[in-house]
Design a protein around this motif. Structure first.
Motif, PDB file in Angstrom:
ATOM      1  N   ALA A  69     -25.906  -5.453  -1.225  1.00  0.00           N
ATOM      2  CA  ALA A  69     -26.039  -5.964  -2.652  1.00  0.00           C
ATOM      3  C   ALA A  69     -26.030  -4.979  -3.568  1.00  0.00           C
ATOM      4  CB  ALA A  69     -26.930  -7.241  -2.811  1.00  0.00           C
ATOM      5  N   ALA A  70     -27.097  -4.151  -3.461  1.00  0.00           N
ATOM      6  CA  ALA A  70     -27.163  -2.993  -4.420  1.00  0.00           C
ATOM      7  C   ALA A  70     -25.999  -2.108  -4.500  1.00  0.00           C
ATOM      8  CB  ALA A  70     -28.507  -2.188  -4.120  1.00  0.00           C
ATOM      9  N   SER A  71     -25.500  -1.555  -3.242  1.00  0.00           N
ATOM     10  CA  SER A  71     -24.334  -0.843  -3.034  1.00  0.00           C
ATOM     11  C   SER A  71     -22.873  -1.416  -3.862  1.00  0.00           C
ATOM     12  CB  SER A  71     -23.989  -0.665  -1.337  1.00  0.00           C
ATOM     13  OG  SER A  71     -24.331   0.755  -1.024  1.00  0.00           O
ATOM     14  N   GLN A  72     -22.798  -2.760  -3.523  1.00  0.00           N
ATOM     15  CA  GLN A  72     -21.927  -3.426  -3.999  1.00  0.00           C
ATOM     16  C   GLN A  72     -21.880  -3.484  -5.813  1.00  0.00           C
ATOM     17  OE1 GLN A  72     -21.464  -7.456  -2.377  1.00  0.00           O
ATOM     18  NE2 GLN A  72     -21.246  -6.508  -0.269  1.00  0.00           N
ATOM     19  N   THR A  73     -22.945  -3.715  -6.164  1.00  0.00           N
ATOM     20  CA  THR A  73     -23.344  -3.704  -7.623  1.00  0.00           C
ATOM     21  C   THR A  73     -23.206  -2.264  -8.419  1.00  0.00           C
ATOM     22  OG1 THR A  73     -24.763  -5.584  -7.722  1.00  0.00           O
ATOM     23  CG2 THR A  73     -24.855  -4.310  -9.429  1.00  0.00           C
ATOM     24  N   VAL A  74     -23.531  -1.411  -7.674  1.00  0.00           N
ATOM     25  CA  VAL A  74     -23.354   0.041  -7.954  1.00  0.00           C
ATOM     26  C   VAL A  74     -22.085   0.490  -8.197  1.00  0.00           C
ATOM     27  CG1 VAL A  74     -23.984   2.396  -7.443  1.00  0.00           C
ATOM     28  CG2 VAL A  74     -25.642   0.850  -7.400  1.00  0.00           C
ATOM     29  N   ALA A  75     -21.118  -0.055  -6.923  1.00  0.00           N
ATOM     30  CA  ALA A  75     -19.641   0.265  -7.051  1.00  0.00           C
ATOM     31  C   ALA A  75     -18.958  -0.225  -8.117  1.00  0.00           C
ATOM     32  CB  ALA A  75     -19.163  -0.268  -5.463  1.00  0.00           C
ATOM     33  N   GLN A  76     -19.390  -1.610  -8.384  1.00  0.00           N
ATOM     34  CA  GLN A  76     -18.867  -2.100  -9.756  1.00  0.00           C
ATOM     35  C   GLN A  76     -19.180  -1.204 -10.794  1.00  0.00           C
ATOM     36  OE1 GLN A  76     -20.304  -6.105  -9.929  1.00  0.00           O
ATOM     37  NE2 GLN A  76     -18.775  -6.956  -8.776  1.00  0.00           N
ATOM     38  N   MET A  77     -20.490  -1.132 -10.956  1.00  0.00           N
ATOM     39  CA  MET A  77     -20.911  -0.153 -12.174  1.00  0.00           C
ATOM     40  C   MET A  77     -20.212   1.109 -12.297  1.00  0.00           C
ATOM     41  SD  MET A  77     -24.794  -1.558 -12.196  1.00  0.00           S
ATOM     42  CE  MET A  77     -25.068  -0.829 -13.848  1.00  0.00           C
ATOM     43  N   HIS A  78     -20.007   1.783 -11.207  1.00  0.00           N
ATOM     44  CA  HIS A  78     -19.409   3.030 -11.209  1.00  0.00           C
ATOM     45  C   HIS A  78     -17.874   3.002 -11.550  1.00  0.00           C
ATOM     46  CE1 HIS A  78     -18.604   7.150  -9.936  1.00  0.00           C
ATOM     47  NE2 HIS A  78     -17.797   6.891  -9.243  1.00  0.00           N
ATOM     48  N   ARG A  79     -17.141   1.906 -11.198  1.00  0.00           N
ATOM     49  CA  ARG A  79     -15.660   1.792 -11.488  1.00  0.00           C
ATOM     50  C   ARG A  79     -15.658   1.585 -12.802  1.00  0.00           C
ATOM     51  NH1 ARG A  79     -15.884  -1.061  -6.477  1.00  0.00           N
ATOM     52  NH2 ARG A  79     -15.939  -3.031  -7.434  1.00  0.00           N
ATOM     53  N   ALA A  80     -16.781   0.703 -13.761  1.00  0.00           N
ATOM     54  CA  ALA A  80     -16.996   0.368 -14.852  1.00  0.00           C
ATOM     55  C   ALA A  80     -17.216   1.535 -15.931  1.00  0.00           C
ATOM     56  CB  ALA A  80     -17.661  -0.794 -15.268  1.00  0.00           C
ATOM     57  N   GLY A  81     -17.682   2.687 -15.044  1.00  0.00           N
ATOM     58  CA  GLY A  81     -18.239   3.907 -15.932  1.00  0.00           C
ATOM     59  C   GLY A  81     -19.521   3.773 -16.468  1.00  0.00           C
ATOM     60  N   LEU A  82     -20.060   2.904 -15.858  1.00  0.00           N
ATOM     61  CA  LEU A  82     -21.620   2.620 -16.176  1.00  0.00           C
ATOM     62  C   LEU A  82     -22.579   3.505 -15.648  1.00  0.00           C
ATOM     63  CD1 LEU A  82     -21.457  -0.956 -16.615  1.00  0.00           C
ATOM     64  CD2 LEU A  82     -21.661   0.541 -18.409  1.00  0.00           C
ATOM     65  N   VAL A  83     -22.419   3.924 -14.193  1.00  0.00           N
ATOM     66  CA  VAL A  83     -23.487   4.798 -13.565  1.00  0.00           C
ATOM     67  C   VAL A  83     -22.603   5.993 -12.530  1.00  0.00           C
ATOM     68  CG1 VAL A  83     -24.902   2.949 -13.128  1.00  0.00           C
ATOM     69  CG2 VAL A  83     -23.124   3.186 -11.371  1.00  0.00           C
ATOM     70  N   ASP A  84     -23.328   6.969 -12.599  1.00  0.00           N
ATOM     71  CA  ASP A  84     -22.706   8.227 -11.771  1.00  0.00           C
ATOM     72  C   ASP A  84     -23.499   8.135 -10.486  1.00  0.00           C
ATOM     73  OD1 ASP A  84     -20.974   9.534 -13.763  1.00  0.00           O
ATOM     74  OD2 ASP A  84     -22.586  10.509 -14.565  1.00  0.00           O
ATOM     75  N   LEU A  85     -22.722   8.694  -9.459  1.00  0.00           N
ATOM     76  CA  LEU A  85     -23.389   9.121  -8.299  1.00  0.00           C
ATOM     77  C   LEU A  85     -23.358  10.278  -7.773  1.00  0.00           C
ATOM     78  CD1 LEU A  85     -21.405   6.017  -6.493  1.00  0.00           C
ATOM     79  CD2 LEU A  85     -23.775   6.077  -7.427  1.00  0.00           C
ATOM     80  N   SER A  86     -24.519  10.726  -7.180  1.00  0.00           N
ATOM     81  CA  SER A  86     -24.638  12.100  -6.851  1.00  0.00           C
ATOM     82  C   SER A  86     -25.250  12.263  -5.629  1.00  0.00           C
ATOM     83  CB  SER A  86     -25.444  13.121  -8.115  1.00  0.00           C
ATOM     84  OG  SER A  86     -26.777  12.444  -7.959  1.00  0.00           O
ATOM     85  N   PRO A  87     -25.047  13.362  -4.793  1.00  0.00           N
ATOM     86  CA  PRO A  87     -25.613  13.568  -3.349  1.00  0.00           C
ATOM     87  C   PRO A  87     -27.258  13.435  -3.397  1.00  0.00           C
ATOM     88  CG  PRO A  87     -23.850  15.273  -3.715  1.00  0.00           C
ATOM     89  CD  PRO A  87     -24.276  14.697  -5.072  1.00  0.00           C
ATOM     90  N   GLY A  88     -27.722  12.885  -2.532  1.00  0.00           N
ATOM     91  CA  GLY A  88     -29.094  12.699  -2.458  1.00  0.00           C
ATOM     92  C   GLY A  88     -29.815  13.709  -1.565  1.00  0.00           C
ATOM     93  N   ALA A  89     -30.707  13.570  -1.004  1.00  0.00           N
ATOM     94  CA  ALA A  89     -31.616  14.464   0.009  1.00  0.00           C
ATOM     95  C   ALA A  89     -30.917  14.836   1.126  1.00  0.00           C
ATOM     96  CB  ALA A  89     -33.024  14.055   0.135  1.00  0.00           C
ATOM     97  N   ASP A  90     -30.011  13.649   1.574  1.00  0.00           N
ATOM     98  CA  ASP A  90     -29.136  14.019   2.755  1.00  0.00           C
ATOM     99  C   ASP A  90     -27.794  13.640   2.756  1.00  0.00           C
ATOM    100  OD1 ASP A  90     -29.037  11.333   3.746  1.00  0.00           O
ATOM    101  OD2 ASP A  90     -31.117  11.316   4.458  1.00  0.00           O
ATOM    102  N   ALA A  91     -27.000  13.723   3.568  1.00  0.00           N
ATOM    103  CA  ALA A  91     -25.521  13.497   3.209  1.00  0.00           C
ATOM    104  C   ALA A  91     -25.319  11.843   2.967  1.00  0.00           C
ATOM    105  CB  ALA A  91     -24.688  13.853   4.434  1.00  0.00           C
ATOM    106  N   ARG A  92     -26.036  11.045   3.652  1.00  0.00           N
ATOM    107  CA  ARG A  92     -25.822   9.756   3.526  1.00  0.00           C
ATOM    108  C   ARG A  92     -26.294   8.889   2.182  1.00  0.00           C
ATOM    109  NH1 ARG A  92     -29.139   8.184   8.659  1.00  0.00           N
ATOM    110  NH2 ARG A  92     -30.438   9.780   7.375  1.00  0.00           N
ATOM    111  N   GLN A  93     -27.355   9.696   1.500  1.00  0.00           N
ATOM    112  CA  GLN A  93     -28.078   9.006   0.371  1.00  0.00           C
ATOM    113  C   GLN A  93     -27.161   9.637  -0.807  1.00  0.00           C
ATOM    114  OE1 GLN A  93     -31.866  11.090  -1.198  1.00  0.00           O
ATOM    115  NE2 GLN A  93     -32.491   9.067  -0.348  1.00  0.00           N
ATOM    116  N   ARG A  94     -27.063   8.401  -1.741  1.00  0.00           N
ATOM    117  CA  ARG A  94     -26.522   8.730  -2.966  1.00  0.00           C
ATOM    118  C   ARG A  94     -27.568   8.263  -4.183  1.00  0.00           C
ATOM    119  NH1 ARG A  94     -21.189   5.451  -3.137  1.00  0.00           N
ATOM    120  NH2 ARG A  94     -22.620   3.950  -2.274  1.00  0.00           N
ATOM    121  N   VAL A  95     -27.715   9.113  -5.149  1.00  0.00           N
ATOM    122  CA  VAL A  95     -28.591   8.951  -5.942  1.00  0.00           C
ATOM    123  C   VAL A  95     -27.551   8.433  -7.273  1.00  0.00           C
ATOM    124  CG1 VAL A  95     -30.039  10.005  -7.659  1.00  0.00           C
ATOM    125  CG2 VAL A  95     -30.148  10.621  -5.417  1.00  0.00           C
ATOM    126  N   VAL A  96     -28.324   7.242  -7.923  1.00  0.00           N
ATOM    127  CA  VAL A  96     -27.550   6.365  -9.189  1.00  0.00           C
ATOM    128  C   VAL A  96     -28.201   6.882 -10.260  1.00  0.00           C
ATOM    129  CG1 VAL A  96     -26.928   4.252  -9.840  1.00  0.00           C
ATOM    130  CG2 VAL A  96     -27.254   4.643  -7.529  1.00  0.00           C
TER     131      VAL A  96
END
Length: 164
Positions: A69-96
């Protein structure tokens, strides 16, 4: 006006109440010129404001939703220009993190949050107990004893599945 779902259809009734609440909050956002902002975005914005950038998994835990659910909400927010995503500590992690656009919208978002909170207090005054208290009580009861167990205790037996 649509009739209420039958009392025994509790899941349907809960979804109906949520649609009534969130639907009207979404209308307010649209009227404020925020057509791409959803009620489910506010807990994320509030968490990021309070705690700063964080991985989606931590954000899900902080907001009290599943990772999916958080991933889906973050994806919506990213499309709307409300959040940025950057790589985290490992390749699978994304920081919001919040974008400048989200920060520019904060006065409107915070004013809506305050008005919605006040409106909820008014609704609570009409109920036999505050809705959030009842929902918390339900969640705690279901944590203690899941609904699946309660269904089984009511006499429904489900055949075991066999592998293979």
């Amino acid at each position: 006006m649509n009739p209420l779902p039958e009392r025994e259809a509790v899941g349907t009734l809960l979804r109906h109440v949520l649609e009534l609440l969130d639907g009207d909050v979404a209308k307010v956002y649209a009227e404020l010129g925020l057509a791409d902002y959803r009620p489910r975005h506010s807990p994320v914005v509030r968490a990021l404001l309070a705690d700063g950038p964080m991985p989606i998994r931590d954000l899900a835990r902080r907001v009290g939703v599943t990772h999916s659910a958080a991933s889906q909400t973050v994806a919506q927010m990213h499309r709307a220009g409300l959040v940025d995503l950057s790589p985290g500590a490992d390749a699978r992690q994304r920081v919001v993190s919040l974008t400048g656009r989200a920060r520019d919208l904060l006065p409107v978002i915070e004013a809506e949050w305050a008005a919605t909170t006040a409106a909820m207090r008014g609704l609570d005054a009409e109920l036999s107990m505050p809705l959030s208290d009842l929902l918390t009580e339900i969640a705690e009861a279901l944590r203690r004893r899941p609904f699946r167990e309660r269904i089984a205790d009511a006499g429904l037996t489900v055949p075991e599945t066999t592998g293979g």
